[in-house]
Design a protein around this motif. Structure first.
Motif, PDB file in Angstrom:
ATOM      1  N   THR A  14       0.838  -1.203   0.000  1.00 36.48           N
ATOM      2  CA  THR A  14       0.000   0.000   0.000  1.00 36.48           C
ATOM      3  C   THR A  14       0.872   1.252   0.000  1.00 36.48           C
ATOM      4  N   ALA A  15       1.965   1.205   0.772  1.00 34.82           N
ATOM      5  CA  ALA A  15       2.881   2.347   0.786  1.00 34.82           C
ATOM      6  C   ALA A  15       3.439   2.587  -0.616  1.00 34.82           C
ATOM      7  N   LEU A  16       3.810   1.497  -1.302  1.00 35.58           N
ATOM      8  CA  LEU A  16       4.305   1.629  -2.677  1.00 35.58           C
ATOM      9  C   LEU A  16       3.225   2.209  -3.582  1.00 35.58           C
ATOM     10  N   ASP A  17       2.013   1.679  -3.411  1.00 37.56           N
ATOM     11  CA  ASP A  17       0.899   2.072  -4.263  1.00 37.56           C
ATOM     12  C   ASP A  17       0.608   3.565  -4.124  1.00 37.56           C
ATOM     13  N   ARG A  18       0.757   4.103  -2.903  1.00 40.80           N
ATOM     14  CA  ARG A  18       0.418   5.507  -2.682  1.00 40.80           C
ATOM     15  C   ARG A  18       1.617   6.436  -2.873  1.00 40.80           C
ATOM     16  N   SER A  19       2.764   5.859  -3.202  1.00 36.40           N
ATOM     17  CA  SER A  19       3.950   6.688  -3.415  1.00 36.40           C
ATOM     18  C   SER A  19       3.965   7.170  -4.867  1.00 36.40           C
ATOM     19  N   PRO A  20       4.876   8.042  -5.216  1.00 42.68           N
ATOM     20  CA  PRO A  20       5.002   8.447  -6.632  1.00 42.68           C
ATOM     21  C   PRO A  20       5.165   7.244  -7.555  1.00 42.68           C
ATOM     22  N   LEU A  21       5.837   6.211  -7.058  1.00 48.30           N
ATOM     23  CA  LEU A  21       6.011   5.014  -7.877  1.00 48.30           C
ATOM     24  C   LEU A  21       4.651   4.427  -8.253  1.00 48.30           C
ATOM     25  N   GLY A  22       3.745   4.366  -7.245  1.00 47.21           N
ATOM     26  CA  GLY A  22       2.406   3.834  -7.505  1.00 47.21           C
ATOM     27  C   GLY A  22       1.679   4.656  -8.554  1.00 47.21           C
ATOM     28  N   ARG A  23       1.813   5.976  -8.461  1.00 47.01           N
ATOM     29  CA  ARG A  23       1.145   6.829  -9.451  1.00 47.01           C
ATOM     30  C   ARG A  23       1.736   6.608 -10.836  1.00 47.01           C
ATOM     31  N   ALA A  24       3.054   6.410 -10.883  1.00 44.35           N
ATOM     32  CA  ALA A  24       3.689   6.145 -12.176  1.00 44.35           C
ATOM     33  C   ALA A  24       3.177   4.816 -12.738  1.00 44.35           C
TER      34      ALA A  24
END
Lengths: 464, 308
Positions: free
Chosen positions: A220-230
């Motif tokens: 979830t942390a990855l998903d909500r990070s800039p990486l997730g948006r990318a």
């Protein structure tokens, strides 16, 4: 909402407003879950887990542990398919690699007994390596071609697991038994971490739940990070994402690696929990179940993947005992009829009438050819009759779904209902595993038609 | 090894004919709907069961003296098997399209794919429920005694294999003529190029799609009958791997291209026939990966440019 437009019927306006409100309430829930603090969701999971541990019978713990394994695997799949939109049908092979690696490194199969932490990390590493090896050439392909290549890859991994029981090795005359073939690998050592040996159902479940919670938080942390948006940008339109300067290829590889690592860990934990691995543990049916879980929960939603996995891992268990299976069957029929509305109720009445009529007249018409079971009149060749009733009921249901005229539809529905109940009592209730899979297939079709975005998914427009 | 080669060529051509029929259906459906239809192999399986059922029906022992005799001459029995299987499979395909795929025309790409997986599951288990898990024997020997075959060099051409090759070629030629010369064929090609434009030119898209499903699945049903005759048995799981092979063949040949589907099927069949049977799945996969890497559009594919 109160304002009526010119030419609009009051009743129609009210109905539209009602359905709007309902939809709004649901999308409000979806929004809340999406933006909720993931710790809250993990807390809810932990509370659920505490209830299971407290209730503590072995069977319940086993079902719950299996649900955790499936949820872990569904999370990884959700990263690859849901977040980045790569249609990967070979995902289950990553779990197989993880499971078999752990099994080989902590059993007597090859005489290797590594400590648990080493076995688990190697399982994850190998799964990631394998996934990247596949992804590097395969990511040049798009959409459906990727799907078929990955599916072929999964078949090959499965084939290797089945056939590598007699591998010729240059330094020895006897062939080496690597994977145990269809008999799998048994006697896998339990996990031992920091002096804590995970023995028994209760500690295993707690470990699996803890891993699930941690993975959920991390992803979830990855998903909500800039990486997730990318990742999401890549999913929606790879061309546009590339034009914005996003490194699309690396993003995809990273997602595949993250998903494969989750799968490898899930597979290894599964092997340790079960104490054995078999090729059938990583078959296509498992992959399909994972896809159904992800889809039910909502494509691209990590909480959805967990929710879908828990639902689909627990509900079919209820079909195992005949009593609850009967309850579920008739309950499901009732719900389905109610959702059809008034026509459903009329059809139910007609079907009951038909049942009573057949029940009363059959012994009199063909006295020697039928026996009475409950309220059904069953011909002597019950199997054939049940099969015919099943085929007829499916055909009638299909016909009823196409007909628009009310009387015809009601009659068709009533006949289908009678046939379905007959087939259930005579044939399906005897073969719960077949009944379960039939139901599963039909439910998958109905699900994609009526809720293509799943429970916690967001409707979105697809490009191209 | 080398003296077995002609025989393996014959076996490969037989298998390739069946794969090519499957690949054609896959390719046609993909052409008009862009749908990966995982239920394709299972309708093939249903076709095989229909063929077996017709054969068992016509083999019913008359007189009850133990020795079952054919009620009709062998060629008529084979024609009846093929016709029944094609009709049932085609009709089943139209019904499936109507119920499971048509509501999903505007849905996200993943939905019809999963829907087809659901259909595949349902069909497999419905047949499992009705026919039980034990494979059913197909009495090929009664229909086409092996004595009718003849040797060709070191290869043995059994009548079944001749029949399969002949029927596969005949069906492919018939399909080719239909698609190239008939009104429906022209409409199908138009829908494959651009569905919206075709609709605007007055093509009834729904009917064309239903027709495509009928044709594609009728071919699959025929392929099922032929497969049952070659292997002397039918069982409820025969569809999945066969479907996978059919799709691989379609992709190798270039999906959406009909000559490609035929070439892909033959290539896959030959590769599987010549290489050891244990690793034929491996060979199929390696072939697929190789072709897709060198020519992503497949051997005969047009190389679709992405529409933005």
């Amino acid at each position: 909402m109160g304002e009526l437009k010119i030419g609009q019927d009051r009743w129609a306006a009210e109905a539209a407003a009602r359905s709007d409100r309902r939809r709004q309430r649901w999308s409000e829930i979806v929004r809340r879950v999406e933006t909720a603090n993931p710790l809250l969701l993990v807390g809810a999971l932990a509370a659920l887990g505490a209830v299971v541990v407290a209730a503590g019978n072995d069977y319940l713990l086993r079902v719950a542990a299996m649900a955790c394994v499936m949820a872990i695997l569904a999370l990884g799949l959700s990263v690859i398919v849901g977040l980045v939109g790569l249609l990967d049908l070979g995902y289950i092979a990553f779990a197989a690699v993880g499971g078999y690696t752990y099994a080989l490194l902590s059993s007597d199969q090859l005489g290797v007994q590594l400590p648990s932490w080493a076995g688990l990390s190697l399982a994850v590493l190998l799964a990631v390596g394998m996934a990247l090896l596949l992804a590097l050439p395969a990511l040049r392909l798009s959409g459906d071609h990727l799907a078929i290549v990955t599916l072929g890859f999964a078949q090959v991994v499965l084939l290797l697991a089945v056939s590598m029981s007699r591998v010729a090795v240059p330094w020895s005359t006897t062939p080496l038994n690597v994977t145990g073939g269809p008999n799998g690998i048994v006697g896998i050592a339990r996990i031992r971490l920091l002096g804590w040996e995970v023995a028994g159902q209760r500690p295993s479940f707690i470990l699996l739940l803890a891993v699930l919670g941690l993975l959920f938080l991390g992803l979830t942390a990855l998903d909500r990070s800039p990486l997730g948006r990318a990742w999401r940008a890549t999913r929606e339109d790879a061309l546009a994402a590339a034009a914005l300067g996003l490194p699309v290829r690396q993003l995809k590889l990273l997602a595949v690696a993250a998903g494969a690592a989750t799968a490898g860990l899930g597979g290894a934990l599964y092997a340790a929990w079960q104490g054995a691995v078999f090729p059938t543990d990583f078959g296509l049916d498992v992959l399909l179940t994972l896809y159904a879980m992800m889809l039910l929960g909502g494509l691209g939603s990590l909480p959805g993947a967990v929710l879908g996995a828990l639902l689909l891992a627990v509900v079919p268990e209820l079909l195992r005992s005949p009593a609850t299976a009967h309850m579920l069957f008739y309950g499901g029929l009732a719900v389905a009829l109610l959702s059809v509305g008034r026509r459903g109720a009329v059809a139910l009445g007609l079907a009951a009438l038909l049942g009573v009529l057949v029940r009363l007249t059959a012994p009199w018409l063909w006295s020697d050819a039928v026996t009475i079971q409950g309220w059904l009149a069953v011909p002597r060749d019950a199997t054939t009759a049940g099969n015919l009733a099943f085929v007829a009921a499916v055909g009638l249901l299909l016909a009823a779904s196409r007909v628009r005229r009310a009387p015809v539809q009601v009659v068709l529905l009533a006949l289908a209902l009678y046939g379905l109940i007959f087939a259930w009592e005579v044939r399906l209730a005897e073969q719960p595993s077949v009944a379960r899979q039939l139901l599963f297939g039909a439910a998958l079709v109905i699900l994609v038609i009526y809720r293509p975005y799943g429970l916690l998914g967001r409707p979105r427009v697809e490009v191209g | 090894m080398i003296e077995q080669l002609p025989q393996q060529l014959v076996n490969g051509l037989t298998l390739g004919g069946v794969y090519a029929l499957l690949a054609l259906g896959y390719s046609m459906v993909y052409g008009v709907l862009r749908l990966l239809n995982f239920a394709h192999g299972d309708v093939f399986m249903v076709g095989a069961f229909v063929g077996q059922g017709v054969l068992a029906l016509l083999l019913a022992d008359n007189g009850g003296n133990g020795e079952a005799a054919l009620a009709l001459p062998p060629w008529a029995v084979i024609a009846a098997m093929l016709l029944a299987a094609m009709l049932v499979s085609g009709a089943l395909g139209v019904a499936i399209e109507l119920v499971a795929y048509r509501p999903l025309r505007a849905a996200p790409r993943l939905s019809p794919l999963l829907g087809s997986l659901g259909v595949s599951f349902f069909l497999q288990n419905a047949v499992l429920l009705i026919a039980s898990a034990r494979p059913r024997a197909v009495a090929t020997e009664r229909l086409l005694p092996a004595e009718l075959g003849f040797g060709l060099g070191t290869a043995q051409l059994s009548p079944v294999r001749l029949l399969v090759m002949f029927s596969a070629v005949a069906l492919m030629v018939a399909l080719h003529v239909l698609v190239r010369r008939s009104r429906l064929g022209r409409a199908m090609r138009a829908v494959a190029v651009d569905r919206d434009a075709a609709a605007m030119m007055g093509v009834d898209v729904d009917r064309v799609i239903a027709g495509t499903f009928f044709l594609g699945w009728a071919l699959a049903g025929a392929a099922g009958v032929l497969m049952g005759l070659v292997f002397n048995r039918v069982w409820h799981l025969m569809g999945f791997t066969a479907g996978l092979k059919g799709f691989t063949a379609a992709v190798v040949g270039g999906i959406g291209s009909m000559p490609g589907a035929m070439a892909g099927g033959l290539l896959l069949g030959l590769a599987a026939g010549i290489v050891s049977p244990t690793y034929k799945d491996l060979i199929a996969f390696a072939l697929l990966l190789l072709v897709l890497l060198l020519r992503p559009a497949g051997l005969f594919g047009q190389g679709a440019r992405p529409k933005v």
